[in-house]
Motif scaffolding. Structure first.
Motif, short mmCIF file in Angstrom:
data_model
loop_
_atom_site.label_atom_id
_atom_site.label_comp_id
_atom_site.label_asym_id
_atom_site.label_seq_id
_atom_site.Cartn_x
_atom_site.Cartn_y
_atom_site.Cartn_z
N ALA A 91 -41.44 44.10 -61.48
CA ALA A 91 -41.79 43.60 -62.82
C ALA A 91 -42.52 42.26 -62.78
N VAL A 92 -42.21 41.41 -61.82
CA VAL A 92 -42.83 40.09 -61.78
C VAL A 92 -44.15 40.14 -61.01
N ASP B 31 -35.29 33.52 -64.99
CA ASP B 31 -36.14 33.47 -66.18
C ASP B 31 -37.43 34.26 -65.97
N GLU B 32 -38.02 34.09 -64.80
CA GLU B 32 -39.25 34.79 -64.47
C GLU B 32 -39.01 36.31 -64.46
N LEU C 15 -39.43 41.71 -67.04
CA LEU C 15 -38.82 42.92 -67.61
C LEU C 15 -39.23 43.10 -69.07
N ARG C 16 -39.24 41.98 -69.81
CA ARG C 16 -39.65 42.06 -71.23
C ARG C 16 -41.11 42.49 -71.32
N ASP C 17 -41.96 41.88 -70.51
CA ASP C 17 -43.40 42.17 -70.58
C ASP C 17 -43.72 43.62 -70.22
N ARG D 100 -34.06 38.08 -56.67
CA ARG D 100 -35.02 37.14 -56.05
C ARG D 100 -36.31 37.93 -55.83
N PRO D 101 -37.42 37.29 -55.53
CA PRO D 101 -38.63 38.05 -55.24
C PRO D 101 -38.35 39.02 -54.09
#
Lengths: 152, 437
Positions: free
Chosen positions: B60-61, B104-105, B110-112, B248-249
């Motif tokens: 997602a990120v 937060d990221e 996830l929202r985006d 985490r990433p």
């Protein structure tokens, strides 16, 4: 063997930066991505760090874990030399890192140079993912980490 | 039953998720298709995955497009192969101080991307998953699922066969006869009869994953691939109901997949020269134990019973790329020469159907057809009496014996049956091709 280099402006005084570089364990604590480290002697540490490889295009993996040994080879005047050896992505690498710190009116100029020797597999990987770019990013992050460390 | 002695429209090389779904997709579009797999169905990369059907949250990120595609495709897989999917859900867990920096990221990602999620109180998470670390700092719930790869691959093979494709295991492509810039004939080593066979097709799809470079080079085409091995360790206990991801990433050792009665801890990235020559790496195993036990401490206490590897390809190729890249991790190549070969490399198991759809679009275009893909809504055949009835009475009898829900070992036997089915349809395909009597 290949040589990469760079320079970064720091807002900190050269003696503060050099003080940090004298002790590998203090230096290691400031580098982003370090998971753990152990002192081997007063000049050497073994570090486990997560290296950012997000440019490599492996969607499952934006960083990999590497184990490396950092040894302070010498520190004279405004220059520190480190010997680094480690393993990442199943292959070995070695680097001689020289860091020179020049005082400026409002901080310091950090100039670094690394002679890197990659294992056979990392040499092959380099054709795909640009190991040099990754090394440069890590160096830049390390200096930023030191900056942050000195602030606190 | 049609005869298959002549020329096929399409020969697909590789019996992983992309090759099999390409065979099914093209067959449903009306093409006469043969699939050639050098070993068993799923014996390459697809059958060695970790069982993780991605909700997309993991991407997602860093890769929102891949995340959205995973979200859509995992839903499709769960609808077309419900017998092979366990709707476990997943937790992303922060267990160390640095992990929370990513929260937060991650939530924004996830929202985006529109991936459903819920912030869970660590206390509630521990009640739900009591083996989780007591150092929980934050937990996010996402709709991850577990998929049984061999069941899905067997189902696709079965469906493709029923629809008219011929699927051959132990049929290794060893060379191409090229004339006038096109592949005229494929040389195949039949490992069953230990003889050399030939297959003719209008178009060849090279879907052999990390081996795609080797296959392409046999045809004089260039796809440079860097194989990377991902290791997984098997813990002989199911330690969670949900898939547990480290918050985490994406990195090594940050997923634990509950797979039947086991837990699979993965994964790593190690460059290998030859995908057929991967040796265990003690450092990697220790890393997986260490990282896995930060999320589920029992992992260290129980230890692992075995290690296995999945090989992913890193890509670099010369020539023009065809089609849209559905995600950053796969590419479709329409080779200049040989003109009638299309190669596809990369992709995830979760998005394998979509990758195959894109490949099939390219093939259709090349063969002058405008028929659209039908696999999105195509319910895959199962190892059931009904689906096997028309194929072979022995298979039907096996299904009645092995996929009997009244048996203690129903799940394991049923999974094993998918291997038997793949083997059986391979034998029947050999008969159809006249390779055996």
């Amino acid at each position: 063997m290949r040589r990469i280099s760079g320079e970064i402006l720091s807002q900190h005084r050269s003696e503060d930066l050099l003080g940090l570089l004298k002790t590998p364990s203090r230096f290691a604590r400031c580098i982003p991505g370090v998971i753990s480290y152990e002192n081997l002697d007063d000049k050497s540490i073994r570090v486990r760090a997560r290296l950012d490889i997000s440019d490599a295009g492996i969607p499952e993996m934006s960083s990999i874990t590497s184990t490396l040994t950092i040894t302070l080879a010498s520190i004279e005047g405004n220059m520190a030399r480190y010997r680094i050896s480690g393993r990442a992505a199943g292959s070995s690498y070695e680097a001689d890192l020289t860091i020179r710190i020049e005082p400026l009116d409002n901080g310091s100029m950090v100039t670094w140079q690394a002679d890197i020797s990659l294992g056979k597999l990392l040499e092959i990987l380099d054709r795909f993912v640009g190991v040099e770019e990754i090394a440069k990013r890590i160096a830049s992050l390390a200096v930023k980490g030191v900056e942050k460390c000195l602030k606190t | 039953m049609a005869t298959y002695g002549g020329r096929f429209d399409v020969a697909v090389i590789g019996g992983g998720i992309v090759g099999l779904y390409s065979a099914l997709d093209l067959t449903l579009r009306g093409f006469k298709v043969v699939l050639l797999e050098r070993g068993a169905i799923g014996s390459g990369t697809s059958g060695r995955m970790h069982g993780f059907l991605h909700s997309g949250a993991r991407y997602a990120v860093r890769d929102p497009n891949a995340a959205i595609e995973c979200a859509l495709e995992s839903k499709i897989v769960s609808e077309v192969a419900p017998h092979a999917v366990e709707n476990t859900g997943g937790y992303f867990v922060a267990v160390e101080r640095g992990d929370e920096d990513y929260l937060d990221e991650f939530l924004k990602g996830l929202r985006d991307t529109g991936i459903p999620h819920r912030l869970v109180d660590p206390g509630e998470a521990l009640e739900e998953e009591p083996n989780l670390s007591r150092s929980l700092r934050a937990v996010v719930e996402v709709p991850d699922m577990v998929v049984r790869a061999i069941d899905v691959l067997g189902s696709i093979a079965l469906s493709a066969y029923i629809e008219g494709a011929r699927i051959l295991e132990n049929a290794e492509v060893v060379g191409f006869k090229i004339a006038g810039g096109s592949i005229e004939e494929i040389s195949v080593r039949d490992k069953i009869s230990r003889s050399l066979r030939s297959v003719r097709a209008e178009l060849v799809v090279n879907a052999s994953g990390p081996w795609a470079g080797k296959v392409a080079s046999m045809a004089g085409a260039d796809i440079e691939i860097m194989p990377t091995a991902g290791s997984m360790i098997v813990i002989p206990a199911r330690l969670s109901r949900r898939i547990i991801n480290r918050l985490r990433p994406p990195s090594d050792g940050d997923i634990v997949v509950p797979y039947a009665g086991s837990s699979i801890v993965g994964t790593t990235a190690r460059v290998v020269e030859d995908p057929d020559q991967v040796e265990p790496d003690e450092e990697e195993i220790e890393l997986l134990l260490e990282e896995g036990s930060k999320m589920l401490p029992m992992i260290r206490r129980i230890g692992y019973t075995r290690v296995y590897y999945s090989i992913r390809p890193l890509l670099r190729a010369e020539g023009e790329m065809a089609g849209r890249e559905a995600t950053r991790d796969f590419k479709i190549y329409r080779h200049g020469e040989p003109r009638n070969m299309i190669s596809v490399v990369g992709g995830k198991f979760t998005t394998g159907r979509l990758v195959a759809e894109k490949v099939s679009d390219e093939v259709s275009k090349a063969l002058g057809s405008s028929k659209a893909s039908r696999t999105r809504g195509y319910r895959l055949r199962q190892a059931s009496e009904e689906d096997l009835a028309d194929i072979d009475p022995q298979l039907k009898a096996l299904a009645m014996d092995m996929c009997d829900k009244r048996l203690l070992d129903y799940e394991r036997l049923c999974s094993a049956l998918y291997r038997v089915i793949a083997h059986h349809i391979s034998l029947m395909s050999r008969k159809d091709l006249g390779w055996i009597l």
